[in-house]
Each structure stands twice: as structure tokens, then as C-alpha cells.
Motif scaffolding. Sequence first.
Motif, PDB file in Angstrom:
ATOM      1  N   PRO A 197       0.795  -1.236   0.000  1.00  0.00           N
ATOM      2  CA  PRO A 197       0.000   0.000   0.000  1.00  0.00           C
ATOM      3  C   PRO A 197       0.825   1.284   0.000  1.00  0.00           C
ATOM      4  CG  PRO A 197       0.187  -0.814   2.230  1.00  0.00           C
ATOM      5  CD  PRO A 197       0.949  -1.785   1.367  1.00  0.00           C
ATOM      6  N   MET A 198       2.140   1.176  -0.232  1.00  0.00           N
ATOM      7  CA  MET A 198       2.989   2.355  -0.090  1.00  0.00           C
ATOM      8  C   MET A 198       2.796   3.357  -1.213  1.00  0.00           C
ATOM      9  SD  MET A 198       6.538   0.596   1.232  1.00  0.00           S
ATOM     10  CE  MET A 198       6.476  -0.743   0.047  1.00  0.00           C
ATOM     11  N   ILE A 199       2.540   2.883  -2.438  1.00  0.00           N
ATOM     12  CA  ILE A 199       2.471   3.780  -3.589  1.00  0.00           C
ATOM     13  C   ILE A 199       1.223   3.470  -4.396  1.00  0.00           C
ATOM     14  CG2 ILE A 199       3.895   2.283  -5.074  1.00  0.00           C
ATOM     15  CD1 ILE A 199       4.220   6.090  -4.948  1.00  0.00           C
ATOM     16  N   ARG A 200       0.398   4.463  -4.616  1.00  0.00           N
ATOM     17  CA  ARG A 200      -0.837   4.332  -5.390  1.00  0.00           C
ATOM     18  C   ARG A 200      -0.860   5.384  -6.486  1.00  0.00           C
ATOM     19  NH1 ARG A 200      -5.150   6.043  -1.695  1.00  0.00           N
ATOM     20  NH2 ARG A 200      -6.543   5.488  -3.416  1.00  0.00           N
ATOM     21  N   GLY A 201      -1.807   5.233  -7.408  1.00  0.00           N
ATOM     22  CA  GLY A 201      -2.052   6.273  -8.393  1.00  0.00           C
ATOM     23  C   GLY A 201      -1.179   6.166  -9.626  1.00  0.00           C
ATOM     24  N   ASP A 227      -6.920   1.273  -6.432  1.00  0.00           N
ATOM     25  CA  ASP A 227      -5.770   0.473  -5.985  1.00  0.00           C
ATOM     26  C   ASP A 227      -5.908  -0.017  -4.542  1.00  0.00           C
ATOM     27  OD1 ASP A 227      -4.568   0.918  -8.455  1.00  0.00           O
ATOM     28  OD2 ASP A 227      -3.477   2.693  -7.760  1.00  0.00           O
ATOM     29  N   CYS A 228      -7.135  -0.205  -4.061  1.00  0.00           N
ATOM     30  CA  CYS A 228      -7.345  -0.634  -2.674  1.00  0.00           C
ATOM     31  C   CYS A 228      -8.033  -1.990  -2.570  1.00  0.00           C
ATOM     32  CB  CYS A 228      -8.161   0.409  -1.908  1.00  0.00           C
ATOM     33  SG  CYS A 228      -7.272   1.955  -1.620  1.00  0.00           S
ATOM     34  N   GLY A 229      -8.144  -2.725  -3.658  1.00  0.00           N
ATOM     35  CA  GLY A 229      -8.813  -4.019  -3.613  1.00  0.00           C
ATOM     36  C   GLY A 229      -7.936  -5.096  -2.986  1.00  0.00           C
ATOM     37  N   ALA A 230      -8.554  -6.243  -2.720  1.00  0.00           N
ATOM     38  CA  ALA A 230      -7.841  -7.363  -2.103  1.00  0.00           C
ATOM     39  C   ALA A 230      -6.710  -7.833  -3.008  1.00  0.00           C
ATOM     40  CB  ALA A 230      -8.814  -8.514  -1.829  1.00  0.00           C
ATOM     41  N   TRP A 231      -5.581  -8.170  -2.401  1.00  0.00           N
ATOM     42  CA  TRP A 231      -4.417  -8.610  -3.164  1.00  0.00           C
ATOM     43  C   TRP A 231      -4.553 -10.062  -3.602  1.00  0.00           C
ATOM     44  CZ3 TRP A 231       0.437  -6.578  -0.024  1.00  0.00           C
ATOM     45  CH2 TRP A 231       0.353  -5.189   0.066  1.00  0.00           C
ATOM     46  N   VAL A 232      -3.995 -10.335  -4.758  1.00  0.00           N
ATOM     47  CA  VAL A 232      -3.852 -11.708  -5.240  1.00  0.00           C
ATOM     48  C   VAL A 232      -2.391 -12.137  -5.194  1.00  0.00           C
ATOM     49  CG1 VAL A 232      -4.212 -13.266  -7.200  1.00  0.00           C
ATOM     50  CG2 VAL A 232      -5.869 -11.453  -6.725  1.00  0.00           C
ATOM     51  N   ASP A 233      -1.503 -11.233  -5.582  1.00  0.00           N
ATOM     52  CA  ASP A 233      -0.071 -11.541  -5.585  1.00  0.00           C
ATOM     53  C   ASP A 233       0.697 -10.227  -5.615  1.00  0.00           C
ATOM     54  OD1 ASP A 233       2.292 -12.897  -5.600  1.00  0.00           O
ATOM     55  OD2 ASP A 233       2.018 -13.896  -7.528  1.00  0.00           O
ATOM     56  N   PHE A 286      -3.077   2.687   3.514  1.00  0.00           N
ATOM     57  CA  PHE A 286      -2.567   3.028   2.193  1.00  0.00           C
ATOM     58  C   PHE A 286      -1.973   4.426   2.194  1.00  0.00           C
ATOM     59  CE2 PHE A 286      -5.165  -0.532   1.072  1.00  0.00           C
ATOM     60  CZ  PHE A 286      -4.589  -1.059  -0.069  1.00  0.00           C
ATOM     61  N   GLY A 287      -0.951   4.592   1.357  1.00  0.00           N
ATOM     62  CA  GLY A 287      -0.334   5.899   1.206  1.00  0.00           C
ATOM     63  C   GLY A 287      -1.182   6.802   0.331  1.00  0.00           C
ATOM     64  N   PRO A 288      -0.715   8.015   0.091  1.00  0.00           N
ATOM     65  CA  PRO A 288      -1.487   8.952  -0.736  1.00  0.00           C
ATOM     66  C   PRO A 288      -1.537   8.500  -2.190  1.00  0.00           C
ATOM     67  CG  PRO A 288       0.683   9.848  -0.251  1.00  0.00           C
ATOM     68  CD  PRO A 288       0.555   8.602   0.563  1.00  0.00           C
ATOM     69  N   CYS A 289      -2.579   8.920  -2.872  1.00  0.00           N
ATOM     70  CA  CYS A 289      -2.737   8.590  -4.291  1.00  0.00           C
ATOM     71  C   CYS A 289      -1.957   9.616  -5.113  1.00  0.00           C
ATOM     72  CB  CYS A 289      -4.217   8.593  -4.665  1.00  0.00           C
ATOM     73  SG  CYS A 289      -4.546   8.039  -6.343  1.00  0.00           S
ATOM     74  N   MET A 290      -0.914   9.147  -5.814  1.00  0.00           N
ATOM     75  CA  MET A 290      -0.040  10.054  -6.557  1.00  0.00           C
ATOM     76  C   MET A 290      -0.690  10.478  -7.877  1.00  0.00           C
ATOM     77  SD  MET A 290       2.036   9.755  -4.144  1.00  0.00           S
ATOM     78  CE  MET A 290       3.182  10.997  -4.700  1.00  0.00           C
ATOM     79  N   ARG A 291      -0.402  11.704  -8.278  1.00  0.00           N
ATOM     80  CA  ARG A 291      -0.964  12.254  -9.519  1.00  0.00           C
ATOM     81  C   ARG A 291       0.080  12.253 -10.629  1.00  0.00           C
ATOM     82  NH1 ARG A 291      -4.592  17.525  -7.607  1.00  0.00           N
ATOM     83  NH2 ARG A 291      -5.997  16.376  -6.184  1.00  0.00           N
ATOM     84  N   TRP A 292      -0.422  12.474 -11.825  1.00  0.00           N
ATOM     85  CA  TRP A 292       0.456  12.535 -12.990  1.00  0.00           C
ATOM     86  C   TRP A 292       1.124  13.903 -13.036  1.00  0.00           C
ATOM     87  CZ3 TRP A 292       0.931   8.680 -16.893  1.00  0.00           C
ATOM     88  CH2 TRP A 292       1.772   9.038 -17.948  1.00  0.00           C
TER      89      TRP A 292
END
Length: 320
Positions: A197-201, A227-233, A286-292
Motif C-alpha cells: 500500500p505504499m504507492i498508489r495512483g 488500488d485498494c482491492g484485495a491482493w492476489v499476488d 494506504f499511502g497517498p494517491c499520486m498524480r500525474w
Amino acid sequence: FFLNLLLIFQRLRFATKAPSHLSPCPPRSTRPSKKAQKPPPKKKKKKNPPPSSSRPCTPMSTLLLTPPPCPRRPRVALLCFEEHPYGRVVAQRLCEQGFVPAIAIEERSAVSAKRCSWYSRQLSLSSSPLPPTLDSLSKAHGFPRLIVGKTNSPETVAALKAASVDVVLLGGAGVVSSSVFSVPRLGAYNAHPGMLPMIRGSLPVAWSIRLGIPLGVTLHRVTEKLDCGAWVDQREVGVRKSDGEEFEDLVRRTCDVAADLFVGLCEAVKRDGKVREGERIPEEKFGPCMRWEDGVEGEAREVLKRGEYKCYVEEEEPQD
């Protein structure tokens, strides 16, 4: 004379009489029957039949002779921006492993043109060859393509229902609404090129290098929260300082790892008939959601050039 002879005969008869334990066996008709000696068998009480709700036991011979269920390849739909290089890498790997998409739905918009241009530049600079286009892959493997104005359009929903897909894979797409990811039988999945959960977006590779976060790819279920759904791998992409890899090479490596994780998901569905997910991580972790941001790529390149990336993999000591 005759009287004396009769008396002698009677004495001889009693003198030669055999003992009782040596007496001959009685005739067969007079023998006591062994069956008659045993008491009559008790009648076994019949058990009440099991209720109709209970399932009768299956004989072992039937279990051994019954063949296992025939495996079925999942029907996969690929959602991406039009001719997205990341989606092309995924589609190529799926076709190579026998999981030809049932349909590819691509968005044609100003946002898709900007994202595809950035990824095309990165992959063209990398040392790996460019993947084939989705147009050429669809013609070679016979899967249809659908170009839509928006991924979350009713046209997309209708196409997914008509294709009867089991799984939707995101190969470089925008935010997907619940009207789309709720259609497939097993759900929709994204291979996020970052260590959740460290890096999103957006631009997770560039932001990871800039902020000193390990590179990697996380395969997760698509939900309403980005990017917050259950992990598979999840798989880490190690970076060695001595390799001198450029930024574009790391972008291509994350694309390859994401394609491998998608193939692994399809193989699991073929084998088990479902997707095994882990526990969902609470959103507060989760960390912050990064922008473009266009400038973050240059900053990441400078970090790699100076060798100041904080998450280099330790060098292996040479063996004697």
C-alpha cells in the motif's frame, strides 16, 4: 445237546461285546445334525433409511474411476487505452501462454493518447524490443477489438455481457466504475506497477524512485477505491546499482512482471475455477494517491544517474 449249545453261544456273544466308546457310529439318518445343535440366528433389525437430505456415501471404486473435472481456460477481456504499450505486453504474453482474450476493449480519448505516448517513449528507449500492436495480435489470434469513447460506457458493459467473460484484466486503463467491474463472473483485476500500500495512483515507477520506495507490481481486485482491492499476488522488482539500468528499462521490467502475474492468475482460474485472494488491507494503511506530474520522471532519472536510489538490492558476493 441243543440247549447246551445255545447257552455256549449266548456266553460267547456277551464276552465279545465291544465297549461303549468303541461302538460303531449310528447310521447317517440317526446322527444329530450340527445345524440343529446351533440356536436359530437372530434376525437383524433393519436400520431406518437415512433422511432424504443426507447424501449417501460414494463407493471408493466409483471415486477412483470417476475422472476429474475437465479444466477450462477462462474467458478473459482486456481493458486498456487504445494501443497502450503496457496492454500490448500483456496481450502478447497471454496469447503466448494460450489465454487468448475473448475481446479487447480500448478507449480512444485525449487522456489515452497522452498515456500511450509516454509509455511508447519509455518502451522504445528500453533495451527490449517493442511488443506487437493489438491490431496485429487480434488478426494473428482471432480475437475482436472494440474501440470506445469511454471505458465506463454502456457499450463496454454490453460487450462484456455478450462475450460472457470470466475475468477482466486492466492493461493500462483509467478508473473503472462498478458497472463495468461487476459484469465478469470472477471480477476485474489490475496489476499495479507499484508496491501497495505504499504507492498508489499514476506514474508509480517514477514516484517510487523519487520517494525511495521499492519497485514492484501488485496484482489486486478492482474496487471503487483506486488500488485498494484485495491482493492476489505481489512481486518486487529488484534494482542493482551495478547494473546501471536506466529509467525506461525499469518501466519495461514492471510491464513484464505484470504480464507474468496476469498469466499466473489465468492459470489459477483454469486449475481451481476461482481466484484466491488475500485479506483486504484497511484503507487507512494506504499511502497517498499520486498524480500525474511531468517533472517526476526527470527527478527519478537524476536519482538513478547519481546512484542515490534508497532501495538498491544488495550485491551478491562472488563465489569462489
